[in-house]
Design an enzyme around this catalytic site. Sequence first.
Site, PDB file in Angstrom:
ATOM      1  CE1 TYR A 562      -2.720  -3.333   0.885  1.00 49.69           C
ATOM      2  CE2 TYR A 562      -2.174  -2.975   3.190  1.00 49.69           C
ATOM      3  CZ  TYR A 562      -2.724  -3.764   2.208  1.00 49.69           C
ATOM      4  OH  TYR A 562      -3.286  -4.972   2.525  1.00 49.69           O
ATOM      5  CG  HIS A 563       4.296   1.678   1.053  1.00 50.87           C
ATOM      6  ND1 HIS A 563       5.383   1.007   1.593  1.00 50.87           N
ATOM      7  CD2 HIS A 563       3.437   1.884   2.082  1.00 50.87           C
ATOM      8  CE1 HIS A 563       5.172   0.815   2.882  1.00 50.87           C
ATOM      9  NE2 HIS A 563       4.003   1.334   3.203  1.00 50.87           N
ATOM     10  N   PRO A 564       1.818   3.344  -2.953  1.00 57.71           N
ATOM     11  CG  PRO A 564      -0.300   4.168  -3.482  1.00 57.71           C
ATOM     12  CD  PRO A 564       0.418   3.302  -2.490  1.00 57.71           C
TER      13      PRO A 564
END
Length: 626
Positions: A562-564
């Site tokens: 969840y690190h775009p």
Amino acid sequence: MECSTTVARRLNVLIRHCTPAAGAELPPHSVPSSEPCSAKHGSENMEFDYIIVGAGSAGCALASRLSEDPETTVLLLDAGGPGDEWKVRCPFGYTMLQRASANDWAFEAEPSPSQPGRCSFWPRGRCLGGSSAINAMLYVRGDPFTYDYWSRQEGCQGWSFSEVLPFFDKSGRFQDAELGLDSWAKTGPVHVTRSDQHLGPAGDSWLEVPRRINQAMVDTGVIKQAGDYNKGGLDRAGGFSQATISASGTRCSSADAYLRQNGAARRPNLQIETWSHVVKVVIRDGAAEGVLYRRGRSKAGLRNAPEHFCRARKEVLLSAGAVQSPQLLMLSGIGAPEHLVQHGLPVLVALPGVGRHLKDHLFVPQIVAARETDKTILDMKSLPRLLSALWHYFTKGSGPFCTVGCSNMAFLRTRLRAEDDPHAQEVDLQLQIAQGNPSDSKIGFYKNMNLTREQGTLWQDTDKQPRGILFLPTLLLPKSEGCIELASADPLAPPRIQPNYLSDRYDVEVLMKGMKICRELCKAAPLAEISGEELVEPSIPHPAGSDAYLEEYVRRNASTVYHPMGTCRMGPSTDGDAVVDHACRVHGVSGLRVVDASVMPTPMTGNTNAPTIMIAEKIASMIRAR
């Protein structure tokens, strides 16, 4: 008396937020009056100096810093609500904040060609605090080499580690029980503590396994010593994890840090509007004039809601995140011309890089069961341990409910890149390690790992495994990159997300090496005494432990962290794919900036929340210095 007061306060929090009728009839753009970060009812003043879109990690910091000047007026808009439920406050509650939560956009990414048929769930915060209100709270500054690489790139001057370090120190407040209060950042609003501080005193059984993990990492040379990985270089650094959790055991989101605790939300020159969905930045004669937004809690309510226009005298700042900042730019007529025309949108500013260069971290879950005779590993399905954890949380603000699950962390270079590679000096592998019962789908293991029980016997049988250690080898410098595109010109429709995971062989090899390192950790004496067998997936047609098995396992099970980032990349105007300059100003448009993780020119070497807050601190300082 103090103990009973603490218990009463925590019970009151649970009762107030578990009552179905609480706040149910409030107007869409206000929040309960008991909440000190409540939005001001109505918008009589439709003109502000600065309009900030998105009250997430960056947006809250920007709003707080810019409104410190009493002569400056600021409007902070967010599509979500106040984000003050007990599940947000309680660190362990993060596993319940995703998918079936009003605080989550709950996006889904398309299957990557290398992972056919497998959609990825992408949680994004939809409340005050944004993703910092629903994330796992891990606090990592990143490798100094990463920032130094940024600063050497044309159009990214001013972003070396020595130049960003003051803004990390300005934003953080590290409270280390051993080194003394506030050991490296003394005055910042974001509270940071170590996992062992909340697991109990030195002799507490909850700390037994995390201590063993630290010793195993030292014994195998994975880390030099267990210590503070946010102080100095990251290669072979690690120890107890650090997280944005206060000393009293509650989450410290960006909204808590920058709006609630410091009283910024009560400033007369700062207006906060919740449940306010921005649909467009209004561009006129090459300048950002303001924004159009609708008010409403649901998509149906927003669909029928009137549009409100608010003018920005000085600037509009997009802090909607790496998914929605590029989406908003495209909806506003800024992006790749052919893509805008395809959706019937006018081309006001041709910037082909908008939504391109999407990078994301991946991890792969690797479970090692505990020996049946071992009683040290935390098992939240054990009633005595669950009751003990609840007692500690309610009476002392400590124990497992005040932690993020991941108790240990390590960073290292795999040396899989060539020595002349410009990123060869940066760490490219992170180890995140947790203990407990990984099969408890009630607290979100399957959904948070993007896994289903149909993915193999491994996941079907984990309910039979009582306890274990969960290793999460994490890819930090992916070479694969995807994109964010419009699915339609409808501003209420989610964008198209194509992450293109594992399209580069290097990414697979890093995760395979990470799994091998974790296996060696389990062989080290401190863990060998308590570790049983690694859970293998028998449906993979290769010998367990072989390279062929590991590659297939990675391709089946690698999941987003969840690190775009990188979808509005920083760079010079001469770079056709750059979207913003070194001051995060959008190329070709005056009065418009993007300030969030989307501007990162290359992947961040660690969790992205702390660097995103730092970026906002730095840009706010630049704006105020003009």
